[in-house]
Design a protein around this motif. Structure first.
Motif, PDB file in Angstrom:
ATOM      1  N   ILE A 241      14.175  29.229 -12.030  1.00 24.67           N
ATOM      2  CA  ILE A 241      13.506  30.092 -10.700  1.00 24.67           C
ATOM      3  C   ILE A 241      14.395  29.940  -9.807  1.00 24.67           C
ATOM      4  O   ILE A 241      14.505  29.437  -8.859  1.00 24.67           O
ATOM      5  CB  ILE A 241      12.309  29.553 -10.632  1.00 24.67           C
ATOM      6  CG1 ILE A 241      11.818  29.480 -12.339  1.00 24.67           C
ATOM      7  CG2 ILE A 241      11.567  30.504 -10.037  1.00 24.67           C
ATOM      8  CD1 ILE A 241      10.091  29.396 -12.353  1.00 24.67           C
ATOM      9  N   GLY A 242      14.366  31.975  -9.350  1.00 22.57           N
ATOM     10  CA  GLY A 242      15.090  31.643  -8.062  1.00 22.57           C
ATOM     11  C   GLY A 242      16.486  31.726  -7.975  1.00 22.57           C
ATOM     12  O   GLY A 242      17.217  31.854  -7.344  1.00 22.57           O
ATOM     13  N   GLN A 243      17.152  31.638  -9.081  1.00 18.73           N
ATOM     14  CA  GLN A 243      18.536  31.597  -9.477  1.00 18.73           C
ATOM     15  C   GLN A 243      19.496  33.260  -9.060  1.00 18.73           C
ATOM     16  O   GLN A 243      18.833  34.265  -9.163  1.00 18.73           O
ATOM     17  CB  GLN A 243      19.313  31.747 -10.555  1.00 18.73           C
ATOM     18  CG  GLN A 243      20.617  31.763 -10.958  1.00 18.73           C
ATOM     19  CD  GLN A 243      21.679  31.453 -12.383  1.00 18.73           C
ATOM     20  OE1 GLN A 243      20.879  31.173 -13.243  1.00 18.73           O
ATOM     21  NE2 GLN A 243      22.429  31.401 -12.451  1.00 18.73           N
ATOM     22  N   VAL A 244      20.431  33.130  -7.810  1.00 18.73           N
ATOM     23  CA  VAL A 244      20.379  34.834  -7.594  1.00 18.73           C
ATOM     24  C   VAL A 244      22.266  34.497  -7.918  1.00 18.73           C
ATOM     25  O   VAL A 244      22.835  34.018  -7.822  1.00 18.73           O
ATOM     26  CB  VAL A 244      21.029  34.265  -5.560  1.00 18.73           C
ATOM     27  CG1 VAL A 244      21.837  36.234  -5.000  1.00 18.73           C
ATOM     28  CG2 VAL A 244      19.454  33.936  -5.872  1.00 18.73           C
ATOM     29  N   TYR A 245      22.339  36.087  -9.128  1.00 21.15           N
ATOM     30  CA  TYR A 245      22.742  36.203 -10.438  1.00 21.15           C
ATOM     31  C   TYR A 245      23.800  37.608  -9.501  1.00 21.15           C
ATOM     32  O   TYR A 245      23.472  38.188  -9.656  1.00 21.15           O
ATOM     33  CB  TYR A 245      23.098  35.730 -11.054  1.00 21.15           C
ATOM     34  CG  TYR A 245      23.876  36.492 -12.135  1.00 21.15           C
ATOM     35  CD1 TYR A 245      24.783  34.961 -12.617  1.00 21.15           C
ATOM     36  CD2 TYR A 245      24.062  37.099 -12.812  1.00 21.15           C
ATOM     37  CE1 TYR A 245      25.491  35.334 -13.324  1.00 21.15           C
ATOM     38  CE2 TYR A 245      25.690  37.753 -12.861  1.00 21.15           C
ATOM     39  CZ  TYR A 245      26.198  37.191 -14.088  1.00 21.15           C
ATOM     40  OH  TYR A 245      26.928  36.953 -15.186  1.00 21.15           O
ATOM     41  N   ASP A 246      24.611  37.295  -8.746  1.00 15.83           N
ATOM     42  CA  ASP A 246      25.689  38.980  -8.898  1.00 15.83           C
ATOM     43  C   ASP A 246      24.263  39.156  -7.864  1.00 15.83           C
ATOM     44  O   ASP A 246      24.746  40.618  -7.565  1.00 15.83           O
ATOM     45  CB  ASP A 246      26.255  39.521  -9.839  1.00 15.83           C
ATOM     46  CG  ASP A 246      26.729  39.855  -9.190  1.00 15.83           C
ATOM     47  OD1 ASP A 246      27.994  39.942  -8.809  1.00 15.83           O
ATOM     48  OD2 ASP A 246      27.317  41.970  -9.653  1.00 15.83           O
ATOM     49  N   GLY A 247      23.889  39.025  -6.578  1.00 15.85           N
ATOM     50  CA  GLY A 247      23.470  39.469  -5.574  1.00 15.85           C
ATOM     51  C   GLY A 247      21.656  39.423  -5.975  1.00 15.85           C
ATOM     52  O   GLY A 247      20.759  39.882  -5.284  1.00 15.85           O
ATOM     53  N   GLU A 248      21.875  39.724  -7.734  1.00 12.44           N
ATOM     54  CA  GLU A 248      20.049  39.544  -7.652  1.00 12.44           C
ATOM     55  C   GLU A 248      19.662  37.469  -8.502  1.00 12.44           C
ATOM     56  O   GLU A 248      19.946  37.562  -8.791  1.00 12.44           O
ATOM     57  CB  GLU A 248      20.085  40.489  -9.658  1.00 12.44           C
ATOM     58  CG  GLU A 248      18.518  40.910  -9.626  1.00 12.44           C
ATOM     59  CD  GLU A 248      19.273  42.121 -11.050  1.00 12.44           C
ATOM     60  OE1 GLU A 248      17.580  42.486 -11.458  1.00 12.44           O
ATOM     61  OE2 GLU A 248      19.968  42.440 -10.913  1.00 12.44           O
ATOM     62  N   LYS A 249      18.134  37.975  -7.929  1.00 13.49           N
ATOM     63  CA  LYS A 249      17.419  37.282  -7.523  1.00 13.49           C
ATOM     64  C   LYS A 249      16.118  37.059  -8.912  1.00 13.49           C
ATOM     65  O   LYS A 249      15.415  37.802  -9.043  1.00 13.49           O
ATOM     66  CB  LYS A 249      16.798  36.674  -6.871  1.00 13.49           C
ATOM     67  CG  LYS A 249      15.911  35.357  -6.566  1.00 13.49           C
ATOM     68  CD  LYS A 249      14.636  35.070  -5.227  1.00 13.49           C
ATOM     69  CE  LYS A 249      14.315  34.361  -4.896  1.00 13.49           C
ATOM     70  NZ  LYS A 249      12.913  34.343  -3.466  1.00 13.49           N
ATOM     71  N   MET A 250      16.825  36.239  -9.669  1.00 13.00           N
ATOM     72  CA  MET A 250      15.786  35.727 -10.651  1.00 13.00           C
ATOM     73  C   MET A 250      14.186  35.559 -10.604  1.00 13.00           C
ATOM     74  O   MET A 250      14.460  34.329 -10.355  1.00 13.00           O
ATOM     75  CB  MET A 250      16.286  35.300 -11.813  1.00 13.00           C
ATOM     76  CG  MET A 250      18.519  35.175 -12.613  1.00 13.00           C
ATOM     77  SD  MET A 250      18.549  36.850 -13.644  1.00 13.00           S
ATOM     78  CE  MET A 250      19.070  37.515 -12.073  1.00 13.00           C
ATOM     79  N   PRO A 251      13.789  36.288 -11.397  1.00 13.00           N
ATOM     80  CA  PRO A 251      11.967  35.586 -11.296  1.00 13.00           C
ATOM     81  C   PRO A 251      11.876  34.346 -11.985  1.00 13.00           C
ATOM     82  O   PRO A 251      10.573  33.942 -11.859  1.00 13.00           O
ATOM     83  CB  PRO A 251      11.529  37.114 -11.429  1.00 13.00           C
ATOM     84  CG  PRO A 251      12.333  37.827 -12.290  1.00 13.00           C
ATOM     85  CD  PRO A 251      13.596  37.817 -11.881  1.00 13.00           C
ATOM     86  N   ALA A 252      11.995  34.158 -12.980  1.00 10.89           N
ATOM     87  CA  ALA A 252      12.071  33.183 -13.953  1.00 10.89           C
ATOM     88  C   ALA A 252      13.013  32.446 -14.621  1.00 10.89           C
ATOM     89  O   ALA A 252      14.379  33.516 -15.494  1.00 10.89           O
ATOM     90  CB  ALA A 252      10.844  33.815 -15.240  1.00 10.89           C
ATOM     91  N   ALA A 253      13.043  31.201 -15.527  1.00  6.26           N
ATOM     92  CA  ALA A 253      14.575  30.776 -15.625  1.00  6.26           C
ATOM     93  C   ALA A 253      13.845  31.474 -17.121  1.00  6.26           C
ATOM     94  O   ALA A 253      12.969  31.301 -18.324  1.00  6.26           O
ATOM     95  CB  ALA A 253      14.188  29.215 -15.977  1.00  6.26           C
ATOM     96  N   GLY A 254      15.613  31.897 -18.147  1.00  3.18           N
ATOM     97  CA  GLY A 254      15.536  31.329 -19.805  1.00  3.18           C
ATOM     98  C   GLY A 254      14.872  30.694 -20.293  1.00  3.18           C
ATOM     99  O   GLY A 254      14.571  29.173 -20.340  1.00  3.18           O
ATOM    100  N   GLY A 255      14.135  31.003 -21.338  1.00  6.69           N
ATOM    101  CA  GLY A 255      13.280  29.626 -22.124  1.00  6.69           C
ATOM    102  C   GLY A 255      11.904  28.873 -21.552  1.00  6.69           C
ATOM    103  O   GLY A 255      12.057  28.622 -22.115  1.00  6.69           O
TER     104      GLY A 255
END
Length: 452
Positions: A241-255
């Motif tokens: 949760i919150g991983q910033v990937y290429d400038g975009e923040k992930m609202p959830a973790a996969g799985g």
């Protein structure tokens, strides 16, 4: 009787015959089960030939409907149902599942297993995403600090995908291939970019052909949260949760599990990693699970049998119930010796169907109990199933799933009770006979009328 009136007479005759059948016979309708009963049996599982044990012949299949996890992807929801039986013998819970698969994934690696075995080669080593048809791309060369691979050639610049005006910039070092028909393939897709493409409408499915495909899988989920769960789905997201990937923040973790406040244990069988078949499972052919230096585990599979990967999911993330973390991050850093091979499996592909049998002790060691349920008589368990047909493009979050949880209970009976003897009320019988007599007289009158 004329040729023109003969069909009418035949149809009326058929209708009368059907009325007779339906009056006296109870015709069962096929339906999806919402309740699974594990019957008490004598004997143990024969994982060398799953489903062959004599006790299974007395236990009926539960036909469980499956649906697409990604409704708009043509590679999702390809398995419409899974057949399930359940038994217990006083020490173990035994689950038997079967599903139709026209193209078995023989020889395909599990990407995770291949990742810890450097010599791995063949299909399944990584995922290839097929971008939605009609999409185009452009290389923006002003991104001088970006490198991209297009049709095998390395170029300076950043790839930007375009689908009906929706622009999706790809991260640095992205690799695409454009097929002669214009289809764009994206290679080596990490989880965050899969979420970005899915949310943007550019995820069409995972690409396969006759030589590149993914392993088959089946998974059983056991809910471990409180209350009655209403959602068995999982998030599409980043590594956390919150991983910033290429400038975009992930609202959830996969799985991560969508059910608020929920948690679950998952038993995942994978044809390219956990199937004890040295001919068709490349991980077993390479003796991967006997090599601690490759797996990073402080133990080996002493029985060298098939197994199901034990996973644990909650609202935070998906974890692997061991201390190495081959598929997902390890749930603990120590104290789980033997956990990866705790759930034994046997599998076979025959007559167009996979059959997989799970066996696990009813009780789990205390250090596993936070991540795996103890199973006992008198309790109700909420379970769900998922199937992946790898050669048809299902892998990772692209799968066929149950739309909701099902209830599972242990029974002291060895098989279901016999169906009740059907008796016909005399009044109903008299009425039915009278109706048939009237219909026969009517047919006779019609016959003589048209005969003239």
């Amino acid at each position: 009787m004329s040729k023109r009136t003969r069909p009418t007479f035949v149809i009326l005759g058929v209708l009368v015959a059907l009325s007779l059948i339906l009056a006296f016979v109870n015709v069962p309708m096929a339906q999806s089960s919402s309740q699974i009963t594990a019957y008490k049996v004598v004997g143990s599982a024969d994982l060398s030939n799953p489903g062959s044990e004599s006790f299974w012949s007395k236990i009926p299949w539960n036909n469980i409907s499956l649906t697409a996890n990604i409704p708009n992807a043509p590679t999702s929801g390809l398995t419409h149902y899974i057949l399930v039986k359940a038994a217990w013998n006083g020490s173990d819970i035994i689950i038997l599942v079967s599903w139709q698969a026209s193209k078995p994934a023989f020889g395909a690696w599990s990407t995770a297993a291949a990742g810890v075995y450097p010599p791995a080669s063949g299909p399944g080593l990584f995922r290839i995403i097929e971008i939605t048809p009609g999409s185009t791309y452009k290389l923006y060369t002003n991104y001088t600090n970006y490198s991209s691979i297009i049709n095998g050639q390395t170029k300076v610049g950043r790839i930007v995908l375009n689908y009906s005006g929706v622009l999706v910039p790809l991260p640095n070092d992205s690799q695409i291939q454009v097929l002669p028909n214009g289809t764009i393939l994206l290679y080596h897709s990490p989880r965050p970019i899969e979420r970005i493409l899915y949310e943007s409408g550019l995820f069409y499915g995972y690409y396969t052909n006759s030589t590149w495909y993914y392993p088959d899988r089946v998974a059983m989920m056991w809910y471990m949260g409180s209350g009655t769960p209403t959602m068995d789905g999982m998030h599409i997201g980043g590594k956390y949760i919150g991983q910033v990937y290429d400038g975009e923040k992930m609202p959830a973790a996969g799985g991560a599990l969508k059910q608020p406040g929920g948690a679950a244990n998952i038993w995942m069988w994978v044809s390219g990693a956990t199937w004890n078949n040295k001919t068709e499972d490349p991980a077993f052919a390479a003796n991967l699970w006997d090599n601690e230096s490759d797996t990073g585990l402080p133990y080996i599979d002493s029985g060298n049998s098939g197994f199901a990967v034990p996973l644990y999911t909650n609202n935070t993330n998906m974890y692997e119930v061991d201390c190495s973390g081959i598929w997902y991050a390890p749930v603990q850093s120590s104290g789980l010796n033997g956990s990866l091979f705790f759930i034994k499996t046997g599998a076979k592909y025959q007559n167009g169907y996979w059959t997989v049998e799970y066996v696990r002790p009813l009780s789990v060691p205390s250090n596993y109990a936070k991540y795996m349920p103890n199973i006992s008589l008198g309790n109700t368990y909420y379970v769900a199933f998922a199937v992946w047909q790898g050669p048809l493009g299902e892998t990772l979050f692209d799968k066929s799933i149950t739309s909701s949880f099902l209830q599972l209970q242990l029974s002291t009976e060895s098989s279901p009770p016999p169906p009740p003897i059907v008796t016909i009320n005399p009044v109903v019988l008299d009425t039915t006979v009278a109706g048939v007599v009237i219909a026969v007289v009517a047919l006779a009158l019609i016959f003589f009328m048209y005969r003239k």
